[in-house]
Design a protein around this motif. Structure first.
Motif, mmCIF file in Angstrom:
data_model
loop_
_atom_site.group_PDB
_atom_site.id
_atom_site.type_symbol
_atom_site.label_atom_id
_atom_site.label_comp_id
_atom_site.label_asym_id
_atom_site.label_seq_id
_atom_site.Cartn_x
_atom_site.Cartn_y
_atom_site.Cartn_z
ATOM 1 N N THR A 116 0.836 -1.208 0.000
ATOM 2 C CA THR A 116 0.000 0.000 0.000
ATOM 3 C C THR A 116 0.864 1.249 0.000
ATOM 4 O O THR A 116 0.562 2.228 -0.688
ATOM 5 N N VAL A 117 1.951 1.220 0.768
ATOM 6 C CA VAL A 117 2.890 2.342 0.742
ATOM 7 C C VAL A 117 3.487 2.500 -0.649
ATOM 8 O O VAL A 117 3.633 3.624 -1.158
ATOM 9 N N LEU A 118 3.812 1.381 -1.298
ATOM 10 C CA LEU A 118 4.341 1.438 -2.663
ATOM 11 C C LEU A 118 3.312 2.019 -3.620
ATOM 12 O O LEU A 118 3.644 2.857 -4.475
ATOM 13 N N ALA A 119 2.047 1.613 -3.469
ATOM 14 C CA ALA A 119 0.981 2.148 -4.328
ATOM 15 C C ALA A 119 0.789 3.643 -4.093
ATOM 16 O O ALA A 119 0.588 4.411 -5.046
ATOM 17 N N LYS A 120 0.850 4.086 -2.835
ATOM 18 C CA LYS A 120 0.725 5.516 -2.538
ATOM 19 C C LYS A 120 1.878 6.290 -3.163
ATOM 20 O O LYS A 120 1.677 7.387 -3.706
ATOM 21 N N THR A 121 3.081 5.721 -3.103
ATOM 22 C CA THR A 121 4.251 6.408 -3.651
ATOM 23 C C THR A 121 4.141 6.548 -5.167
ATOM 24 O O THR A 121 4.412 7.621 -5.724
ATOM 25 N N ILE A 149 -1.467 -2.913 -7.458
ATOM 26 C CA ILE A 149 -0.217 -3.419 -6.870
ATOM 27 C C ILE A 149 -0.510 -4.199 -5.589
ATOM 28 O O ILE A 149 0.130 -5.219 -5.308
ATOM 29 N N ILE A 150 -1.492 -3.745 -4.826
ATOM 30 C CA ILE A 150 -1.776 -4.358 -3.521
ATOM 31 C C ILE A 150 -2.232 -5.806 -3.665
ATOM 32 O O ILE A 150 -1.629 -6.709 -3.063
ATOM 33 N N PRO A 151 -3.291 -6.110 -4.443
ATOM 34 C CA PRO A 151 -3.679 -7.523 -4.575
ATOM 35 C C PRO A 151 -2.623 -8.374 -5.266
ATOM 36 O O PRO A 151 -2.461 -9.552 -4.937
ATOM 37 N N TYR A 201 11.097 -11.303 0.315
ATOM 38 C CA TYR A 201 10.099 -10.664 -0.558
ATOM 39 C C TYR A 201 9.566 -9.400 0.087
ATOM 40 O O TYR A 201 9.410 -8.368 -0.576
ATOM 41 N N LEU A 202 9.285 -9.480 1.396
ATOM 42 C CA LEU A 202 8.818 -8.302 2.118
ATOM 43 C C LEU A 202 9.871 -7.200 2.096
ATOM 44 O O LEU A 202 9.559 -6.017 1.909
ATOM 45 N N GLY A 203 11.144 -7.593 2.252
ATOM 46 C CA GLY A 203 12.217 -6.618 2.201
ATOM 47 C C GLY A 203 12.372 -5.978 0.832
ATOM 48 O O GLY A 203 12.663 -4.779 0.728
ATOM 49 N N SER A 204 12.161 -6.754 -0.229
ATOM 50 C CA SER A 204 12.264 -6.200 -1.588
ATOM 51 C C SER A 204 11.158 -5.186 -1.852
ATOM 52 O O SER A 204 11.385 -4.165 -2.515
ATOM 53 N N LEU A 205 9.951 -5.448 -1.328
ATOM 54 C CA LEU A 205 8.860 -4.473 -1.461
ATOM 55 C C LEU A 205 9.193 -3.183 -0.721
ATOM 56 O O LEU A 205 8.945 -2.081 -1.229
ATOM 57 N N ALA A 206 9.751 -3.322 0.485
ATOM 58 C CA ALA A 206 10.132 -2.138 1.254
ATOM 59 C C ALA A 206 11.220 -1.348 0.532
ATOM 60 O O ALA A 206 11.182 -0.113 0.493
ATOM 61 N N LEU A 207 12.188 -2.048 -0.053
ATOM 62 C CA LEU A 207 13.259 -1.373 -0.792
ATOM 63 C C LEU A 207 12.714 -0.665 -2.021
ATOM 64 O O LEU A 207 13.129 0.460 -2.339
ATOM 65 N N ALA A 208 11.764 -1.302 -2.724
ATOM 66 C CA ALA A 208 11.144 -0.668 -3.892
ATOM 67 C C ALA A 208 10.372 0.585 -3.482
ATOM 68 O O ALA A 208 10.438 1.625 -4.158
ATOM 69 N N SER A 209 9.634 0.502 -2.372
ATOM 70 C CA SER A 209 8.889 1.666 -1.884
ATOM 71 C C SER A 209 9.831 2.800 -1.523
ATOM 72 O O SER A 209 9.577 3.968 -1.852
#
Length: 306
Positions: A116-121, A149-151, A201-209
């Protein structure tokens, strides 16, 4: 004695070392001071998150709420509430159900929050791109593509958790070596490879965000929360990068408590960094929560036409 006899794993020798005593069973319980503190903190942050959600719903038609995508803000606040609540699964006597739920719930709800943070960004970036010549980005933004992106990200994490549960799921285990005279009931993670895939995977999403938000940090301040999103991802990544070496250097109940602390700290970082500035404007600076104020900020700093 002429010959020493080693006590069984579930027993330990007394001081005189001439008799075996039964080890006591222990775990991170709600009755413990540490467990009570962590549970109270989790419930307090949950109530705070629900309060912020209620505040956003009440002021849903104000510029500061509408400008930062109400739907995504609601999803993020709801997912953060579940992030705080999922830490309660780590407290109390472990059983088969909680051993499975604590890891899968943690992976899924944090994936929803970070995606969701990635989608907001991405929404922030697209919102400013459509003001440039050639408005192809407008169709992408209006179609709601960033929200997909979220689903999509959640489905990938669901798949990883499904593989985990289908191959080697978490199970109840005992630790008889960490504390003298005690048997610690713990949850064995089962397949460590899949567990680290979930974390990776969670870390890669955080890094992308973080990367997308960092690239958008210099966009105009009006309607732009990229700086807050960047800082929230810095806090999130810092907590979990610190967690890994500390987690592997601890044992027993402290290891579980450390995991709960990281869940609470990273969730609180997202909540505070993203929503505290908005709550400040809504509650303490209502004069800035108006279209007139935002328009003034939009045109401030620009060179007036001669």
């Amino acid at each position: 004695m002429e010959e020493c006899v080693k006590c069984p794993l579930h027993q330990y020798a007394n001081i005189q070392q001439n008799h075996c005593l039964q080890k006591s069973v222990t775990f991170l319980a709600y009755e413990d001071t540490l467990g009570m503190t962590l549970a109270g903190t989790a419930l307090s942050f949950t109530i705070l998150t629900v309060t912020v959600l209620g505040l956003f719903v009440k002021h849903r038609d104000t510029p500061v709420v509408k400008a930062n995508n109400r739907a995504l803000s609601y999803i993020l606040l709801i997912s953060l509430s579940f992030c705080f609540l999922c830490s309660l699964l780590f407290i109390g006597r472990p059983n088969t159900a909680t051993c499975i739920l604590r890891q899968t719930t943690f992976g899924v709800v944090f994936t929803v929050a970070v995606s969701t943070v990635l989608a907001k960004t991405i929404t922030v970036v697209l919102a400013f791109k459509i003001t440039l010549p050639g408005r192809r980005m407008r169709q992408v933004l209006l179609s709601g593509a960033p929200n997909s992106i979220i689903p999509l990200c959640s489905l990938i994490q669901f798949t990883l958790c499904g593989i985990w549960m289908g191959t080697n799921p978490p199970f109840i285990d005992t630790d008889v070596h960490s504390e003298h005279g005690r048997i610690i009931i713990v949850c064995n993670k089962g397949s460590l490879a899949v567990f680290y895939c979930v974390l990776g995977y969670l870390g890669s999403l955080a890094l992308a965000s973080f990367t997308v938000a960092f690239m958008a940090r210099n966009l105009p301040d009006t309607f732009n929360e990229a700086k807050f999103l960047t800082f929230s991802m810095v806090v999130f990544c810092s907590v979990w990068i610190t967690f890994l070496p500390v987690y592997h250097s601890t044992k027993g109940k402290v290891m579980v408590a450390m995991e709960v602390f990281c869940i609470l700290a990273s969730s609180a970082g997202l909540l505070g960094c993203i929503f505290a500035p908005k709550c400040y404007i809504i509650l303490l600076r209502p004069d800035r929560n108006s279209l007139h104020e935002f328009r003034d900020k939009t045109h401030s700093g620009r060179k007036k036409p001669s």
